[in-house]
Design an enzyme around this catalytic site. Structure first.
Site, short mmCIF file in Angstrom:
data_model
loop_
_atom_site.label_atom_id
_atom_site.label_comp_id
_atom_site.label_asym_id
_atom_site.label_seq_id
_atom_site.Cartn_x
_atom_site.Cartn_y
_atom_site.Cartn_z
N GLU A 252 1.15 3.78 2.00
CA GLU A 252 1.81 4.09 3.26
C GLU A 252 3.04 3.21 3.48
OE1 GLU A 252 -2.70 4.33 4.17
OE2 GLU A 252 -1.36 3.41 2.69
N SER B 40 -31.49 2.00 -32.63
CA SER B 40 -30.26 1.24 -32.41
C SER B 40 -30.11 0.09 -33.39
CB SER B 40 -30.22 0.69 -30.97
OG SER B 40 -31.32 -0.18 -30.74
N ALA B 41 -31.14 -0.18 -34.17
CA ALA B 41 -31.09 -1.22 -35.20
C ALA B 41 -32.20 -0.94 -36.21
CB ALA B 41 -31.26 -2.61 -34.60
N ALA B 42 -32.02 -1.44 -37.44
CA ALA B 42 -33.04 -1.28 -38.48
C ALA B 42 -34.22 -2.21 -38.21
CB ALA B 42 -32.43 -1.56 -39.85
N HIS C 65 0.83 -1.19 0.00
CA HIS C 65 0.00 0.00 0.00
C HIS C 65 0.88 1.26 0.00
CE1 HIS C 65 -3.94 -2.00 1.60
NE2 HIS C 65 -3.45 -2.59 0.53
N PRO D 108 -33.07 -2.70 -25.32
CA PRO D 108 -34.04 -1.71 -24.86
C PRO D 108 -34.89 -2.14 -23.67
CG PRO D 108 -34.70 -2.66 -26.98
CD PRO D 108 -33.30 -3.10 -26.72
N ALA E 238 -25.65 2.93 -28.75
CA ALA E 238 -25.38 3.61 -30.01
C ALA E 238 -26.71 3.85 -30.72
CB ALA E 238 -24.46 2.77 -30.89
N ALA F 176 -32.63 -2.07 -20.58
CA ALA F 176 -32.30 -0.67 -20.33
C ALA F 176 -33.46 0.04 -19.65
CB ALA F 176 -31.95 0.02 -21.65
#
Length: 355
Positions: free
Chosen positions: A58, A166-168, A56, A276, A159, A279
């Site tokens: 110290e 986020s997707a087609a 550590h 989704p 994204a 989320a």
């Protein structure tokens, strides 16, 4: 500013700098720095924690100081630990070295290690805490959050196109964002100790959930991979390979999953890339602490949304987020996908507290 205080202030600034030394792992242990001051203010020892299993801060500073530690002031970014793990308690080491005074920035929020200052005071050491505490806490924000809340800090990454897809419609999502954005994602993944998705994401997208370098190779140290949900995981899924450890939590309760990760696996920072539905569950449970959104300059008009139904029926009930950071990701050499010619935007946001 009185001279003794000025010296301790400068020493704490140096201890914080030491704790943030390049190459120090962000997990599983906190980053800590220590400076030892002789009674005349001379620096007689410095140290910082280099990672799990190493001395550590110290202990490293005491070793550097040797006999000059007797009567010195130890200036430490985090309260000296009061338990025996891979190493002994730093509070006892300071007492045995004859340190006369200990100045601490942040009290230790870990219930297993707290109490070092009380032990020091009982041994006759002069103690003080709170000097540059906020600066010290910024060294280990997720670690501090986890111990104070009994669950990991959660970063939700997704994204999306400009219209929130986020997707087609046919389910294709490779790729919404550019190669530059995907590489940036791995930089953020490497800052977390846990990758989390739901069973549906594993079944549909078959992610590996690893952290990779610029050449696409897995890093030697990988976060824990976590899959949440009751559905069985097919044995051929990439998340079950031997590149990293994987835990399957058979629950749909976000808070239960997070508390299990903290209690049973010692996890402090979850990077959540679920679909989704999951989320929405995390958002409704109030356990999303940070949002990272990669936005691509394209429109789909239909397809999968980044988040599912939140039960909000009117604009007045919308969940507001505060923008804390932005990054423009310029095009770079990709894999030939048209998305790689796009400029992407990374947004980092935090839920507004009054919500």
């Amino acid at each position: 500013m009185a001279e003794p205080f000025a010296r301790e202030y400068d020493a704490m600034c140096r201890a914080i700098e030491l704790a943030a030394s390049p190459g120090v792992p962000l997990w599983p242990n906190p980053r800590v720095g220590c400076v030892l001051l002789a009674p005349d203010g001379e620096v007689v020892g410095e140290g910082y924690h280099h990672g799990a299993g190493t001395p550590h801060a110290e202990i490293e500073a005491l070793a550097a100081a040797g006999d000059r530690a007797r009567g010195a002031t130890a200036v430490v970014t985090l309260e000296p630990c009061n338990h025996t793990g891979r190493t002994g308690p730093c509070s006892q080491a300071l007492i045995e070295a004859g340190v006369a005074r200990v100045v601490v920035a942040q009290r230790d929020p870990n219930p297993v290690a707290e109490g070092g200052l009380e032990v020091l005071a009982e041994a006759g050491v002069d103690v003080e805490h709170g000097l540059l505490a906020e600066d010290a806490e910024r060294l280990n924000p997720a670690w501090t959050f986890a111990h104070r809340n009994g669950r990991p800090f959660v970063t939700w990454k997704f994204a999306t196109t400009l219209d929130g897809r986020s997707a087609a419609r046919d389910g294709s999502s490779r790729w919404v964002t550019s190669a530059a954005a995907r590489r940036d994602t791995h930089v953020l993944r490497a800052q977390c100790d846990t990758m989390l998705v739901g069973t549906n994401t594993v079944a549909v997208d078959d992610p590996q959930l690893t952290v990779r370098d610029a050449a696409g190779e897995p890093l030697p140290v990988q976060p824990l991979r976590v899959v949440v949900g009751n559905r069985d995981i097919d044995a051929d899924r990439r998340v079950l390979d031997d590149v990293a450890e994987t835990v399957h939590l058979r629950t749909h309760d976000p808070l239960e999953a997070l508390e299990t990760l903290y209690r049973d696996h010692g996890r402090h920072h979850v990077f959540f890339e679920g679909g989704p539905t999951l989320a929405a569950a995390f958002l409704k449970a109030g356990v999303v602490d940070e949002v990272v959104a990669y936005v691509a300059p394209m429109l789909l008009g239909s397809g999968k949304s980044a988040v599912g139904n939140l039960g909000i029926g009117t604009i007045g009930k919308a969940r507001h987020l505060d923008l804390v950071d932005t990054l423009v990701l310029l095009p770079e050499d990709g894999d030939g996908d048209p998305a790689d010619t796009d400029i992407n935007l990374r947004l980092v946001l935090r839920p507004r507290q009054e919500d």
